[in-house]
Design a protein around this motif. Structure first.
Motif, PDB file in Angstrom:
ATOM      1  N   PHE A   1      -2.465   5.005   5.167  1.00 28.86           N
ATOM      2  CA  PHE A   1      -1.482   4.029   5.625  1.00 28.86           C
ATOM      3  C   PHE A   1      -2.062   3.181   6.755  1.00 28.86           C
ATOM      4  CE2 PHE A   1      -0.988   7.866   8.101  1.00 28.86           C
ATOM      5  CZ  PHE A   1      -0.921   7.401   9.398  1.00 28.86           C
TER       6      PHE A   1
ATOM      7  N   GLU B   1       0.110  11.821  -5.407  1.00 28.76           N
ATOM      8  CA  GLU B   1       0.685  13.162  -5.413  1.00 28.76           C
ATOM      9  C   GLU B   1       0.405  13.818  -6.765  1.00 28.76           C
ATOM     10  OE1 GLU B   1       4.809  13.012  -4.510  1.00 28.76           O
ATOM     11  OE2 GLU B   1       4.539  11.944  -2.617  1.00 28.76           O
TER      12      GLU B   1
ATOM     13  N   SER C   1      -2.506  10.507   1.307  1.00 34.45           N
ATOM     14  CA  SER C   1      -1.845   9.267   1.696  1.00 34.45           C
ATOM     15  C   SER C   1      -2.683   8.553   2.738  1.00 34.45           C
ATOM     16  CB  SER C   1      -0.446   9.558   2.252  1.00 34.45           C
ATOM     17  OG  SER C   1       0.212   8.375   2.617  1.00 34.45           O
TER      18      SER C   1
ATOM     19  N   ASN D   1      -0.539   6.025  -1.824  1.00 27.75           N
ATOM     20  CA  ASN D   1      -0.144   7.422  -1.900  1.00 27.75           C
ATOM     21  C   ASN D   1      -0.468   7.994  -3.283  1.00 27.75           C
ATOM     22  OD1 ASN D   1       1.117   9.791  -0.938  1.00 27.75           O
ATOM     23  ND2 ASN D   1       2.986   9.278  -2.052  1.00 27.75           N
TER      24      ASN D   1
ATOM     25  N   ARG E   1       0.842   1.160   2.458  1.00 25.22           N
ATOM     26  CA  ARG E   1       0.646   2.589   2.192  1.00 25.22           C
ATOM     27  C   ARG E   1       0.117   2.782   0.773  1.00 25.22           C
ATOM     28  NH1 ARG E   1       4.479   6.643   0.465  1.00 25.22           N
ATOM     29  NH2 ARG E   1       6.056   5.005   0.441  1.00 25.22           N
TER      30      ARG E   1
ATOM     31  N   GLN F   1      -1.340  16.236  -1.981  1.00 30.22           N
ATOM     32  CA  GLN F   1      -0.904  14.909  -1.552  1.00 30.22           C
ATOM     33  C   GLN F   1      -1.996  14.266  -0.707  1.00 30.22           C
ATOM     34  OE1 GLN F   1       2.665  14.791   0.831  1.00 30.22           O
ATOM     35  NE2 GLN F   1       2.620  12.561   1.026  1.00 30.22           N
TER      36      GLN F   1
END
Length: 566
Positions: free
Chosen positions: A158, A175, A156, A173, A171, A154
């Protein structure tokens, strides 16, 4: 007066002299006594001293005036006639030493079953008006079965900005979930000699704007959010969805008038399937909030369009009553909605999904819930809720007839009824001792299927945290699940690549999956301000249980490592 004193003094003197003379004469009497008589006669002439008269009245002419010397310091100050109570000025304290915040860390660990952990977090600092950061995590394990390998990544990024009138946040992201279809049938262990590999990728972008809170009783508030994602797997499955959400609210004294709206636009496609299931929701409402009472009454308008088109209306009513402030609240809800099913939601629940999955929305016709919540004192919180749902076309997982280690999605056509009880409790004895627990009891009554597959009736989860001292911390968690049912086919249920959609006892069997108890323990030791060590153990009971048929989870594993904060 002086004359009298003089006479008295002279008389006393003569008496004393005479007495002394007589006393002296008595000491030694003469040998020869002579008796004589003498008589003296003369006139008495008293002598008086000259008298002086005292003046009774003072002589005023001879008085001298005493004049004291004074020094005056006159202040030129205005007379204040303000009789109000003056505010006391607090003494200003010395500035406290600024706390040194540690916003960033990296963590790494290794252990049994080929466990590898890498994690990191960075942030720009303590600026309250602007926050930005990034997070990364990798976790991988390899079980004892053939290709029982799994890893997750993952990443991320933000950010958030707090302005004078509105707050902005965003954000980005990504995965990734890598795994193998390692499922094995204990009765036929040679059926899956070379498990296939699967990789699930998920990209997400989200932005939101929310106005700042205004204490004005007639304030106007708003919020808007956009979310877009792309999902795909190693084969031909792809999915794109964009969701737009808006919120408007006008406060008028104790009332709120508002409108919540959202639109979900998306499509899912595979080698042989393509579905466009779009949903538009409009939820106008009126809300009363005063004296411990919160009541929201509204209407949920839902429009499905795309592959199918349907218009539906549902109630949207919630109520919350405070009976004992901070101790007891009673709440209830009556609502309905359309649950949009997607490939992403299915793989989040069961990653061992087959290809060419049928996508169909589920209708939550009526959902009723009621319960209580509150605090039983400092550090103690609770919540208990009873709920009843009626769901049309509820999705269920079943093992594929041809590839037993892959799962298809079927729908329980008709109205499935669900009764449930949910309880939560939180106990914090002190900052060093915390415990939380959650209980779910559910009773499914399928519409057309024999059972609600892979839906256990009992689920329990609990977490425990204990700070032994400032350096050493222990934690524990437990997950308990009741038995569940699974369906396997003895003959091909598909006609032309489509499920027959009806319960067929002649070509299917029901298998029982045993419940389990999964216990985990961990400990963290703070070496110094920057370095910490940790160790974690999962599935301590080493139970070979399965959440989904043919897929045993890993046995006991132990891993540990170090973390560095900066």
């Amino acid at each position: 007066m002086r004359l009298h004193k003089t006479i008295y003094t002279t008389t006393l003197f003569f008496f004393a002299a005479g007495f002394y003379t007589l006393k002296a004469q008595e000491v030694k009497p003469p040998e020869k006594t002579v008796s004589e008589e003498i008589e003296v006669i003369r006139p008495y002439k008293p002598v008086l001293a000259e008298a002086f008269k005292l003046r009774r009245s003072p002589d005023l002419d001879n008085l001298k005036t005493y004049r004291a010397r004074f020094n005056y310091a006159l202040l030129d100050r205005k007379l204040e006639l303000n009789s109000d109570i003056q505010k006391l000025q607090a003494q200003q304290l010395a500035d406290e030493r600024a706390i040194e915040l540690i916003n960033n860390y990296v963590k790494g660990g290794v252990g049994s079953l080929g466990t590898l952990l890498a994690e990191g977090y960075v942030n720009i600092g303590k600026d309250e008006a602007l926050q930005a950061g990034a997070f990364f995590r990798h976790f991988g394990q390899q079980g004892k079965l053939n290709k029982q390998n799994e890893n997750r990544q993952q990443l991320s990024v933000f950010g958030r900005s707090i302005g004078d009138k509105a707050n902005l946040s965003g954000r980005l992201n990504y995965e990734r979930h890598g795994l193998f279809f390692y499922g094995i049938d204990e009765t036929r262990p040679t059926l899956n000699p070379n498990p296939e590999r699967q990789v699930l990728n998920f990209f997400e972008l989200e932005g939101e704007v929310v106005n700042k809170y205004n204490s004005d009783e007639n304030a106007f508030s708003y919020a808007a959010k956009v979310n877009a994602y792309m999902f795909n797997d190693k084969y031909d499955a792809k999915e794109q969805t964009i969701t737009l959400t808006g919120y408007l609210n006008k406060r008028i004294n104790n009332f709120n008038l508002g409108l919540a709206a959202s639109t979900e636009l998306g499509n899912s496609k595979d080698l042989n399937t393509k579905v466009s299931n779009n949903v538009l929701r409009l939820n106008p409402y009126i809300k009363l909030q005063a004296n411990g009472v919160k009541i929201t009454a509204g209407l949920n308008f839902v429009q499905e369009f795309g592959t199918t088109s349907t218009t539906r209306f549902f109630p949207a009513v919630t109520a919350d009553f405070t009976l004992i402030p901070d101790f007891l609240q009673v709440f209830g809800e009556v609502k309905g909605d359309v649950n949009r099913n997607t490939l992403k939601s299915f793989t989040d629940e069961n990653p061992f999904l087959n290809s060419n999955i049928a996508i169909k929305n589920s209708i939550e016709k009526l959902s009723i819930s009621a319960g209580i919540k509150g605090n039983g004192g400092p550090g103690f919180g609770y919540k208990a809720r009873f709920y009843s749902k009626k769901i049309t076309d509820m999705p269920l997982f079943v093992n594929n007839y041809t590839n037993f280690n892959k799962f298809d999605v079927i729908y329980d056509f008709g109205n499935m009824k669900l009764l449930g009880l949910e309880g939560e409790i939180s106990v914090q004895v002190s900052d060093d001792l915390k415990w939380t627990g959650k209980l779910n009891i559910e009773d499914y009554k399928p519409a057309s299927e024999q059972h609600s597959y892979f839906k256990p009736q009992l689920r329990v989860s609990s977490n425990f945290l204990f700070n032994f001292n400032k350096k050493l911390t222990f934690n524990a968690n437990v997950a308990i699940q009741d038995d569940s049912k699974a369906k396997i086919y003895t003959a091909n249920p598909m006609v032309g690549g489509i499920y027959t959609m009806v319960y067929s006892p002649a070509i299917e069997n029901v298998v029982n999956l045993k419940g389990f108890v999964d216990l985990g323990l961990g400990a963290d030791y703070k070496i110094n301000k920057q370095f910490s060590a940790f160790v974690k153990t999962t599935n301590i009971l080493n139970t070979n249980y399965s959440k989904y048929l043919y897929y045993r989870v890993n046995g006991i594993s132990v891993f540990g490592g170090l973390s560095y904060s900066f």
